[in-house]
Design an enzyme around this catalytic site. Sequence first.
Site, PDB file in Angstrom:
ATOM      1  N   CYS A  47       0.336  38.647  60.999  1.00 13.69           N
ATOM      2  CA  CYS A  47       1.283  38.146  61.615  1.00 13.69           C
ATOM      3  C   CYS A  47       1.480  39.037  62.746  1.00 13.69           C
ATOM      4  O   CYS A  47       1.348  38.783  64.029  1.00 13.69           O
ATOM      5  CB  CYS A  47       2.697  37.880  61.071  1.00 13.69           C
ATOM      6  N   THR A 143      -1.154  39.846  49.066  1.00 13.37           N
ATOM      7  CA  THR A 143      -2.567  40.257  49.933  1.00 13.37           C
ATOM      8  C   THR A 143      -2.685  39.562  50.954  1.00 13.37           C
ATOM      9  O   THR A 143      -3.766  39.724  51.676  1.00 13.37           O
ATOM     10  CB  THR A 143      -3.538  40.257  48.851  1.00 13.37           C
ATOM     11  N   GLY A 144      -2.143  38.345  51.392  1.00  6.97           N
ATOM     12  CA  GLY A 144      -2.203  37.482  52.453  1.00  6.97           C
ATOM     13  C   GLY A 144      -3.480  36.800  52.604  1.00  6.97           C
ATOM     14  O   GLY A 144      -4.189  36.165  51.638  1.00  6.97           O
ATOM     15  N   GLY A 179      -8.520  21.473  65.165  1.00  3.97           N
ATOM     16  CA  GLY A 179      -7.489  20.968  65.915  1.00  3.97           C
ATOM     17  C   GLY A 179      -5.909  21.100  65.326  1.00  3.97           C
ATOM     18  O   GLY A 179      -4.998  20.472  65.682  1.00  3.97           O
ATOM     19  N   HIS A 438      25.984  21.365  77.668  1.00  6.18           N
ATOM     20  CA  HIS A 438      25.207  20.721  78.644  1.00  6.18           C
ATOM     21  C   HIS A 438      25.269  21.836  79.962  1.00  6.18           C
ATOM     22  O   HIS A 438      26.011  22.295  80.319  1.00  6.18           O
ATOM     23  CB  HIS A 438      25.960  19.501  79.223  1.00  6.18           C
TER      24      HIS A 438
END
Length: 459
Positions: A47, A143-144, A179, A438
């Site tokens: 990350c 461990t990802g 994709g 707003h």
Amino acid sequence: MADSAATQEFDVLILGGGSAGYSAALRAIQLGYTVGLIEKEKLGGTCLHTGCIPTKAYLHAAELAENAREGAKYGINTSLESIDLAGVRKYKEGIVAGKHKGLQGLLKMKKVNVITGNGRLVSQDSIDVDGTVYKGKYIILATGSTSKTFGLEIGGRVLTSTEALNMEDLPKSAIVLGGGVIGVEFASVWNSFGVDVTIVEGLPSLVPNEDPAIIKTLERAFKKRGIKFNTGVFFEKVEQDANGVKVSLADGNVLEADIVLVAVGRGPVTEGLGFEEQGVTIDRGFVITDERLHTGVGNIYAIGDIVPGVQLAHRGYQHGRFVAEEIHGMKPTIIEDINIPKVTFCEPEIASVGYSEPKAKEKFGADQIETTEYNLAGNGKSSILGTSGLIKMVRVKNGPIVGVHGIGGRIGEQIGEAQLIVNWEAYPEDVSQLIHAHPTQNESLGEAAMALAGAPLHG
């Protein structure tokens, strides 16, 4: 509790220092445990170093490029002179380095024992790190994941996201295999940087896990931006030479470009780490756990990307906190993957949490589902920003909102309220009574809730 420095024994021993692992370490420290955190590379994992943070830095640079091109329509006479990719990389690397330094300092301050090296599970309470054995009353495997390659050899003109983030020069053209989230984010960046991009996705649409309304809007936006895509067709072969790459598709078409990005998802990092030898169940590389993330072996837990489900850093953070609290007997609340907020940071951005309309109909029955769509054309702030898009809400008839989905420029910032709506099982009638400031894009959530409650204000 054990004197970890003297005995190399810890209350909690964690293998992997990415999002999941270090969050488990920090929460365990808060709860009074001694913690050993083993990491073979850099703390922060994918990350921080090659995923969320660097890609979003590139996406911000891409947004600035688009703003420069489009300034005239807002009365600001700007133009885009060029893209200095070395400068973009320097900016990205500065962000990453700063966050990495901060994380190192935080772990040191909290007295997490960071152990650098290659770890391998050698018993139900021990991990060998390059010849030194450390023990833990509780073991957490974190461990990802790594980029899948579908057997393609990475190198030269064939890249994964890791190599793509470190390119020295921009290509004139690129083919993106996949994709999904990674694929559309890189396609978006490169298109903004002036690269001719084509996406190849074997499934029938881009971002196939999203609600159909979101998919339709994204594909229309990408066509408008000039991002080409081939959906419903798989690639069969990738060839490269000194001049470029060729991608052969299953339908017989051949695409050519300067580079190919392999963005076909991420796979768990578990091979060769001793998990199976100690009785941990592995299925297609993933660690199988119960709903409370216990492996069924000793006091061994698994968290993050190695556990089947959505592979997101914030899921890893939640897993880490969850297991630390589980060990402490706090019985933390389980968050189902379906209710984890998700954002895809392409342009336009996608935000989603909960059930899509098809999944809701499958779960609750087609006749029990009601939906509404609020077009951002009616939202003042979205018009100021120059973005189109929509907010879609899905509810169970006479019941709570079970899905919130949005697409539009900067719409990812609205995921906070969206995930509260879904996870707190709010009814449209509840949300419609709340006041949304707003002019903000946040008003679009209120408008959608009012419409779903049967009392739309602007629609």
